[in-house]
Design a protein around this motif. Structure first.
Motif, mmCIF file in Angstrom:
data_model
loop_
_atom_site.group_PDB
_atom_site.id
_atom_site.type_symbol
_atom_site.label_atom_id
_atom_site.label_comp_id
_atom_site.label_asym_id
_atom_site.label_seq_id
_atom_site.Cartn_x
_atom_site.Cartn_y
_atom_site.Cartn_z
ATOM 1 N N GLY A 28 -12.749 -7.214 9.093
ATOM 2 C CA GLY A 28 -13.033 -6.627 10.504
ATOM 3 C C GLY A 28 -13.340 -5.147 10.022
ATOM 4 N N PHE A 29 -12.638 -4.348 9.428
ATOM 5 C CA PHE A 29 -12.843 -3.119 8.675
ATOM 6 C C PHE A 29 -13.089 -2.180 9.970
ATOM 7 C CE2 PHE A 29 -14.996 -5.971 5.742
ATOM 8 C CZ PHE A 29 -13.918 -6.089 4.644
ATOM 9 N N ASN A 30 -11.935 -2.170 10.901
ATOM 10 C CA ASN A 30 -11.840 -1.327 12.185
ATOM 11 C C ASN A 30 -10.603 -0.613 11.818
ATOM 12 O OD1 ASN A 30 -9.877 -2.878 13.301
ATOM 13 N ND2 ASN A 30 -11.523 -4.368 13.866
ATOM 14 N N GLU A 31 -10.205 0.360 12.938
ATOM 15 C CA GLU A 31 -8.967 0.964 12.814
ATOM 16 C C GLU A 31 -7.415 0.132 12.638
ATOM 17 O OE1 GLU A 31 -11.278 1.089 15.184
ATOM 18 O OE2 GLU A 31 -11.567 3.118 15.787
ATOM 19 N N TYR A 32 -7.901 -1.023 13.394
ATOM 20 C CA TYR A 32 -6.669 -1.944 13.546
ATOM 21 C C TYR A 32 -6.316 -2.354 12.347
ATOM 22 C CZ TYR A 32 -7.531 -0.098 18.169
ATOM 23 O OH TYR A 32 -7.585 0.623 19.180
ATOM 24 N N THR A 33 -7.494 -3.176 11.819
ATOM 25 C CA THR A 33 -7.080 -3.940 10.315
ATOM 26 C C THR A 33 -6.775 -2.936 9.497
ATOM 27 O OG1 THR A 33 -9.612 -3.859 10.010
ATOM 28 C CG2 THR A 33 -8.693 -5.664 11.216
ATOM 29 N N THR A 34 -7.301 -1.843 9.308
ATOM 30 C CA THR A 34 -7.099 -0.901 8.196
ATOM 31 C C THR A 34 -5.413 -0.376 8.316
ATOM 32 O OG1 THR A 34 -9.164 0.335 8.335
ATOM 33 C CG2 THR A 34 -7.375 1.632 7.558
ATOM 34 N N VAL A 35 -4.813 -0.335 9.222
ATOM 35 C CA VAL A 35 -3.402 -0.141 9.522
ATOM 36 C C VAL A 35 -2.701 -1.263 8.990
ATOM 37 C CG1 VAL A 35 -1.418 0.616 10.937
ATOM 38 C CG2 VAL A 35 -3.746 1.817 11.274
ATOM 39 N N LYS A 36 -3.294 -2.252 9.386
ATOM 40 C CA LYS A 36 -2.440 -3.715 9.036
ATOM 41 C C LYS A 36 -2.293 -3.886 7.691
ATOM 42 C CE LYS A 36 -2.319 -6.211 13.274
ATOM 43 N NZ LYS A 36 -2.470 -7.405 14.185
ATOM 44 N N SER A 37 -3.592 -3.246 7.150
ATOM 45 C CA SER A 37 -3.862 -3.790 5.525
ATOM 46 C C SER A 37 -2.907 -2.607 4.747
ATOM 47 C CB SER A 37 -5.395 -3.608 5.159
ATOM 48 O OG SER A 37 -6.227 -4.468 5.865
ATOM 49 N N MET A 38 -2.655 -1.676 5.277
ATOM 50 C CA MET A 38 -1.623 -0.900 4.649
ATOM 51 C C MET A 38 -0.401 -1.368 4.680
ATOM 52 S SD MET A 38 -2.803 2.870 6.567
ATOM 53 C CE MET A 38 -1.612 3.683 5.688
ATOM 54 N N GLY A 39 0.040 -1.976 5.654
ATOM 55 C CA GLY A 39 1.452 -2.628 5.754
ATOM 56 C C GLY A 39 1.515 -3.872 4.785
ATOM 57 N N ILE A 40 0.536 -4.459 4.608
ATOM 58 C CA ILE A 40 0.437 -5.546 3.477
ATOM 59 C C ILE A 40 0.665 -4.951 1.985
ATOM 60 C CG2 ILE A 40 -0.853 -7.324 2.387
ATOM 61 C CD1 ILE A 40 -2.284 -7.986 5.229
ATOM 62 N N PHE A 41 -0.205 -3.846 1.965
ATOM 63 C CA PHE A 41 -0.133 -3.460 0.650
ATOM 64 C C PHE A 41 1.370 -2.690 0.354
ATOM 65 C CE2 PHE A 41 -0.093 0.580 -1.915
ATOM 66 C CZ PHE A 41 -0.631 0.178 -3.023
ATOM 67 N N LEU A 42 1.915 -2.278 1.307
ATOM 68 C CA LEU A 42 2.938 -1.402 1.071
ATOM 69 C C LEU A 42 4.097 -2.360 0.507
ATOM 70 C CD1 LEU A 42 4.715 1.274 1.509
ATOM 71 C CD2 LEU A 42 4.904 0.690 3.963
ATOM 72 N N ILE A 43 4.322 -3.626 1.205
ATOM 73 C CA ILE A 43 5.365 -4.488 1.040
ATOM 74 C C ILE A 43 5.293 -4.950 -0.778
ATOM 75 C CG2 ILE A 43 6.058 -6.922 1.205
ATOM 76 C CD1 ILE A 43 5.340 -6.578 4.603
ATOM 77 N N SER A 44 3.673 -5.400 -0.874
ATOM 78 C CA SER A 44 3.634 -5.643 -2.394
ATOM 79 C C SER A 44 3.674 -4.586 -3.306
ATOM 80 C CB SER A 44 2.188 -6.207 -2.431
ATOM 81 O OG SER A 44 2.016 -7.238 -1.495
ATOM 82 N N PHE A 45 3.367 -3.428 -3.061
ATOM 83 C CA PHE A 45 3.436 -2.338 -4.180
ATOM 84 C C PHE A 45 4.879 -1.734 -4.247
ATOM 85 C CE2 PHE A 45 2.910 2.214 -5.397
ATOM 86 C CZ PHE A 45 2.079 1.972 -6.592
ATOM 87 N N THR A 46 5.563 -1.920 -3.181
ATOM 88 C CA THR A 46 7.135 -1.944 -3.546
ATOM 89 C C THR A 46 7.853 -2.594 -4.615
ATOM 90 O OG1 THR A 46 7.243 -1.107 -1.169
ATOM 91 C CG2 THR A 46 9.451 -1.556 -2.338
ATOM 92 N N ASP A 47 7.534 -3.966 -4.468
ATOM 93 C CA ASP A 47 7.853 -4.904 -5.494
ATOM 94 C C ASP A 47 7.394 -4.598 -7.048
ATOM 95 O OD1 ASP A 47 9.194 -6.319 -3.453
ATOM 96 O OD2 ASP A 47 7.481 -7.870 -3.046
ATOM 97 N N ILE A 48 6.234 -4.028 -7.104
ATOM 98 C CA ILE A 48 5.877 -3.745 -8.374
ATOM 99 C C ILE A 48 6.520 -2.526 -8.871
ATOM 100 C CG2 ILE A 48 3.840 -2.710 -9.714
ATOM 101 C CD1 ILE A 48 1.926 -4.513 -7.670
ATOM 102 N N ILE A 49 7.104 -1.642 -7.994
ATOM 103 C CA ILE A 49 7.722 -0.531 -8.526
ATOM 104 C C ILE A 49 8.999 -0.681 -8.787
ATOM 105 C CG2 ILE A 49 8.912 1.554 -7.626
ATOM 106 C CD1 ILE A 49 6.449 2.168 -5.633
ATOM 107 N N LYS A 50 9.770 -1.774 -7.993
ATOM 108 C CA LYS A 50 11.039 -2.230 -8.510
ATOM 109 C C LYS A 50 10.974 -3.070 -9.781
ATOM 110 C CE LYS A 50 14.767 -4.921 -6.239
ATOM 111 N NZ LYS A 50 15.087 -6.014 -7.534
#
Length: 380
Positions: free
Chosen positions: A67-89
């Motif tokens: 979709g690549f709009n304002e709303y999918t961008t923000v939701k994509s950030m949320g998906i990334f945040l969850i996964s990246f936190t696990d990598i840091i841990k």
């Protein structure tokens, strides 16, 4: 020392690639996490280029919602945040290297800050004309070490209240690749043959992205640029935009208008892109490459709109803040003059000397993760 690198776009891969090369050479423990558009087939699947260059990808985070709009961008950030936190841990890095101002970089900075993980931020303190500029400064507030490209960025970081001991002027590491390639002297004829592109100085390199806050004008601005360029006989090499909100508008319009004078490419490997840039008549659009990298090759750059509005600009850049066919055509005419060509032949790149990566690694090795590094104080 353990270092975690993050890349999600063509631009920030150019930032961190030369640093990883030195990291590998010195046998420093590191991991590379690839995400966002570099994992999207519709945007050239850039991870393949990374692997072909001999880099090991340790982690992949699929985050980008269509979709690549304002709303999918923000939701994509949320998906990334969850996964990246696990990598840091799991990895527990001593440093996370973040580059630039992308939205996935912003999410990564949040994850690091709240897990008490040290952040070194490449090209901190610079400005641009859209949401990315705001993200860069927000990342700066989370970052523990600011790797600035020049004194202008350093002064801005001080004014933003960052402690001076955190700020290191090292230059822009993506210029390191340029200095190496100048010595290697790649065979441009072979690159031309691979991609079916015109001879040296017989084409425009066009890199045009949408502006997140100005989606309503993306179509109009694209048409202005497209029509202006097509009044010139030179070929146009278009590189498709990042997966920012509004990118699909540009992509669809460009494909619908494709013809033999407008050549379209999803992506180029980094070293091929730089060679193509160096041999262009000029680069035009609104990419940071037209500001930061073009002056190292002393080629003209036409910068359009507000996306790079406030960046420090070398004298090879002709700035056109408001889209206008007449102004674009005048800029193209100006490039051809002997006066302008003489002017750009004498410029130096204000973003560094091509030796940034070694400086960055030396700094990281010298800093201990002591209490004052992690406990930030605002100076205002």
């Amino acid at each position: 020392m353990k270092i975690l690198f993050l890349t999600g776009s063509r631009s920030d891969w150019g930032y961190i690639k030369p640093i990883i090369e030195i990291t590998k050479k010195l046998k420093i423990n590191h991991k590379l996490c690839v995400t966002n558009m570099l994992l999207l087939d519709s945007f050239g699947y850039g991870i393949n280029d990374i692997k072909r260059e001999g880099f090991v990808v340790h982690e992949e985070i699929y985050m980008s919602l269509d979709g690549f709009n304002e709303y999918t961008t923000v939701k994509s950030m949320g998906i990334f945040l969850i996964s990246f936190t696990d990598i840091i841990k799991s990895y527990k890095p001593d440093w996370v290297i973040l580059a630039g101002d992308r939205y996935e970089t912003m999410a990564a900075a949040m994850a690091c800050a709240y897990t008490n993980t040290p952040i070194a931020h490449i090209q901190a303190g610079e400005v641009s004309g859209n949401i990315d500029g705001q993200a860069r400064h927000a990342i700066g507030k989370f970052a523990h070490l600011h790797l600035a490209s020049n004194e202008d960025a350093k002064r801005r970081l001080v004014r933003l209240g960052e402690e001076k001991f955190r700020i290191k002027v090292v230059g822009a590491p993506q210029l390191d690749d340029i200095e190496k390639l100048k010595k290697k002297k790649l065979n441009f004829s072979l690159i031309r043959s691979n991609y079916n592109i015109p001879p040296k100085k017989k084409y425009f390199l066009v890199v045009f992205h949408s502006v997140t806050e100005d989606i309503k004008n993306v179509k109009k601005n694209f048409i202005c640029l497209f029509n202006s360029l097509n009044k010139n006989k030179l070929k146009k090499l278009w590189i498709l935009p990042n997966n920012d909100p509004g990118s699909s508008i540009i992509k669809n319009m460009l494909i619908s208008k494709r013809n033999e004078d407008n050549l379209i490419y999803e992506n180029f490997p980094r070293h091929h892109y730089l060679e193509i840039l160096s041999n262009a008549f000029c680069i035009i659009g609104n990419s940071s490459s037209g500001i930061i990298e073009s002056s190292s090759y002393k080629i003209p750059s036409i910068n359009l709109g507000r996306r790079q509005k406030n960046r420090l600009k070398p004298k090879n850049v002709i700035d056109i803040p408001i889209f206008s066919e007449n102004k674009i055509l005048k800029a193209i005419s100006k490039i051809k003059t002997k006066k302008f060509q003489k002017q750009i032949s004498m410029i130096n790149n204000p973003y560094g000397d091509g030796k940034s990566s070694a400086k960055i690694i030396k700094i990281l090795k010298s800093i201990k993760n002591e209490k004052n590094l992690m406990m930030k104080e605002m100076t205002y």
